[in-house]
Structures are given as structure tokens and as C-alpha cells.
Design a protein around this motif. Structure first.
Motif, PDB file in Angstrom:
ATOM      1  N   VAL A 118      13.325  60.833 -23.613  1.00 53.92           N
ATOM      2  CA  VAL A 118      12.937  60.487 -24.974  1.00 53.92           C
ATOM      3  C   VAL A 118      11.874  61.496 -25.383  1.00 53.92           C
ATOM      4  O   VAL A 118      10.899  61.693 -24.660  1.00 53.92           O
ATOM      5  CB  VAL A 118      12.369  59.053 -25.044  1.00 53.92           C
ATOM      6  CG1 VAL A 118      11.841  58.753 -26.430  1.00 53.92           C
ATOM      7  CG2 VAL A 118      13.429  58.045 -24.639  1.00 53.92           C
ATOM      8  N   MET A 119      12.077  62.151 -26.538  1.00 58.69           N
ATOM      9  CA  MET A 119      11.147  63.181 -26.987  1.00 58.69           C
ATOM     10  C   MET A 119      10.517  62.827 -28.320  1.00 58.69           C
ATOM     11  O   MET A 119      11.213  62.406 -29.244  1.00 58.69           O
ATOM     12  CB  MET A 119      11.881  64.515 -27.162  1.00 58.69           C
ATOM     13  CG  MET A 119      12.256  65.186 -25.897  1.00 58.69           C
ATOM     14  SD  MET A 119      12.997  66.797 -26.255  1.00 58.69           S
ATOM     15  CE  MET A 119      14.726  66.358 -26.240  1.00 58.69           C
ATOM     16  N   HIS A 120       9.223  63.028 -28.382  1.00 60.66           N
ATOM     17  CA  HIS A 120       8.477  62.936 -29.632  1.00 60.66           C
ATOM     18  C   HIS A 120       7.802  64.296 -29.789  1.00 60.66           C
ATOM     19  O   HIS A 120       6.834  64.592 -29.095  1.00 60.66           O
ATOM     20  CB  HIS A 120       7.450  61.811 -29.585  1.00 60.66           C
ATOM     21  CG  HIS A 120       8.070  60.466 -29.345  1.00 60.66           C
ATOM     22  ND1 HIS A 120       8.709  59.760 -30.333  1.00 60.66           N
ATOM     23  CD2 HIS A 120       8.189  59.729 -28.216  1.00 60.66           C
ATOM     24  CE1 HIS A 120       9.179  58.637 -29.829  1.00 60.66           C
ATOM     25  NE2 HIS A 120       8.871  58.594 -28.541  1.00 60.66           N
ATOM     26  N   THR A 121       8.356  65.119 -30.659  1.00 60.49           N
ATOM     27  CA  THR A 121       7.884  66.486 -30.858  1.00 60.49           C
ATOM     28  C   THR A 121       7.249  66.569 -32.237  1.00 60.49           C
ATOM     29  O   THR A 121       7.924  66.386 -33.241  1.00 60.49           O
ATOM     30  CB  THR A 121       9.053  67.481 -30.731  1.00 60.49           C
ATOM     31  OG1 THR A 121      10.093  67.090 -31.635  1.00 60.49           O
ATOM     32  CG2 THR A 121       9.613  67.497 -29.316  1.00 60.49           C
ATOM     33  N   SER A 177       2.745  57.737 -30.517  1.00 64.49           N
ATOM     34  CA  SER A 177       4.187  57.955 -30.619  1.00 64.49           C
ATOM     35  C   SER A 177       4.882  56.602 -30.530  1.00 64.49           C
ATOM     36  O   SER A 177       4.303  55.621 -30.061  1.00 64.49           O
ATOM     37  CB  SER A 177       4.680  58.884 -29.508  1.00 64.49           C
ATOM     38  OG  SER A 177       4.435  58.325 -28.234  1.00 64.49           O
ATOM     39  N   ASP A 178       6.116  56.567 -30.982  1.00 65.12           N
ATOM     40  CA  ASP A 178       6.889  55.325 -30.962  1.00 65.12           C
ATOM     41  C   ASP A 178       7.218  54.920 -29.524  1.00 65.12           C
ATOM     42  O   ASP A 178       7.246  55.752 -28.621  1.00 65.12           O
ATOM     43  CB  ASP A 178       8.185  55.501 -31.753  1.00 65.12           C
ATOM     44  CG  ASP A 178       7.929  55.796 -33.218  1.00 65.12           C
ATOM     45  OD1 ASP A 178       6.893  55.348 -33.750  1.00 65.12           O
ATOM     46  OD2 ASP A 178       8.769  56.486 -33.835  1.00 65.12           O
ATOM     47  N   GLU A 179       7.482  53.647 -29.339  1.00 64.65           N
ATOM     48  CA  GLU A 179       7.926  53.155 -28.041  1.00 64.65           C
ATOM     49  C   GLU A 179       9.357  53.625 -27.790  1.00 64.65           C
ATOM     50  O   GLU A 179      10.138  53.816 -28.724  1.00 64.65           O
ATOM     51  CB  GLU A 179       7.880  51.623 -28.001  1.00 64.65           C
ATOM     52  CG  GLU A 179       6.478  51.055 -28.044  1.00 64.65           C
ATOM     53  CD  GLU A 179       5.673  51.408 -26.811  1.00 64.65           C
ATOM     54  OE1 GLU A 179       6.211  51.361 -25.687  1.00 64.65           O
ATOM     55  OE2 GLU A 179       4.493  51.765 -26.972  1.00 64.65           O
ATOM     56  N   SER A 180       9.698  53.776 -26.540  1.00 65.06           N
ATOM     57  CA  SER A 180      11.069  54.133 -26.179  1.00 65.06           C
ATOM     58  C   SER A 180      11.980  52.952 -26.468  1.00 65.06           C
ATOM     59  O   SER A 180      11.556  51.798 -26.379  1.00 65.06           O
ATOM     60  CB  SER A 180      11.155  54.488 -24.699  1.00 65.06           C
ATOM     61  OG  SER A 180      10.372  55.625 -24.435  1.00 65.06           O
ATOM     62  N   PRO A 181      13.240  53.231 -26.790  1.00 65.23           N
ATOM     63  CA  PRO A 181      14.171  52.118 -27.028  1.00 65.23           C
ATOM     64  C   PRO A 181      14.382  51.331 -25.741  1.00 65.23           C
ATOM     65  O   PRO A 181      14.256  51.884 -24.647  1.00 65.23           O
ATOM     66  CB  PRO A 181      15.460  52.819 -27.475  1.00 65.23           C
ATOM     67  CG  PRO A 181      15.320  54.232 -27.049  1.00 65.23           C
ATOM     68  CD  PRO A 181      13.867  54.526 -26.938  1.00 65.23           C
ATOM     69  N   PRO A 182      14.688  50.046 -25.863  1.00 65.09           N
ATOM     70  CA  PRO A 182      14.885  49.227 -24.655  1.00 65.09           C
ATOM     71  C   PRO A 182      16.147  49.676 -23.909  1.00 65.09           C
ATOM     72  O   PRO A 182      17.097  50.173 -24.500  1.00 65.09           O
ATOM     73  CB  PRO A 182      15.043  47.807 -25.202  1.00 65.09           C
ATOM     74  CG  PRO A 182      15.499  47.993 -26.612  1.00 65.09           C
ATOM     75  CD  PRO A 182      14.895  49.279 -27.078  1.00 65.09           C
ATOM     76  N   CYS A 183      16.097  49.476 -22.614  1.00 62.75           N
ATOM     77  CA  CYS A 183      17.252  49.782 -21.775  1.00 62.75           C
ATOM     78  C   CYS A 183      18.331  48.735 -22.043  1.00 62.75           C
ATOM     79  O   CYS A 183      18.065  47.543 -22.050  1.00 62.75           O
ATOM     80  CB  CYS A 183      16.847  49.750 -20.306  1.00 62.75           C
ATOM     81  SG  CYS A 183      18.214  50.104 -19.194  1.00 62.75           S
TER      82      CYS A 183
END
Length: 104
Positions: free
Chosen positions: A75-78, A91-97
Motif C-alpha cells: 500500500v503506497m501513500h506518495t 496517511s489513510d489506513e490500509s484497506p482491511p484484509c
């Protein structure tokens, strides 16, 4: 032997980031303890100024080409420094698995 997280951090320094955070999120997924399979990268760099998101992600993917063969998800937040300040340094949270094969 260098671990994947450290390798990602070292290689992304080539973008001269004002902020860099690499988080191993493997523990949030159905993998064995100590795995390095899922990562979240937040990187703030002037190298991203004037570049579209897709171009930024391609830049990171090119730098991490070797590591991408060994991991499952990145997951990238650039962001530019201005975008980083607009988000108050977050930065946003990663999407759930979704559980891979558990998806119906």
C-alpha cells in the motif's frame, strides 16, 4: 541478511524523502508469524512535485522491483510536502484484509 522492511527503507531514501514510514502489516493478514508479506509505505518527497499519482507509484515500483517479487501487497501513500501538510501529517489506513480465498 537485511530484511525486506529495511531494504525498502534504504532504497526509498533515493527519493530524498522529507518523511518516510514503512510499516510491516503482515500481522493483519493470514500469514505465519514474522512474515514480511504486506507493507504500507508513506513517503513525502519533492520528487513527486507535478507528477500524477500513477507516475509516483511507478517510481516507487521501479525502485522496489526486487522486493516486489518477495511480497504480496504494498500500500503506497506518495505525497508532496504540500499534500502531507494538507493531511495534517497523516496517511489513510490500509484497506482491511478480505481473507483471500475466503471471498465469496
Amino acid at each position: 541478511m537485511i530484511n525486506i522492511k529495511n531494504s525498502i527503507e534504504l532504497k526509498l531514501l533515493s527519493l530524498q524523502p522529507q518523511f518516510l514510514e514503512v510499516i510491516n502489516e503482515s500481522h493483519k493478514h493470514n500469514v505465519s508469524e514474522g512474515s514480511e508479506s504486506h507493507f504500507k509505505v508513506t513517503i513525502v518527497s519533492d520528487e513527486f512535485n507535478g507528477k500524477m499519482l500513477l507516475t509516483r507509484h511507478r517510481m516507487v515500483n521501479n525502485i522496489l522491483a526486487d522486493e516486489l517479487h518477495s511480497i504480496h501487497a504494498l500500500v503506497m501513500h506518495t505525497m508532496t510536502i504540500e499534500e502531507w501538510f494538507e493531511k495534517n501529517g497523516k496517511s489513510d489506513e490500509s484497506p482491511p484484509c478480505l481473507g483471500g480465498s475466503k471471498i465469496k
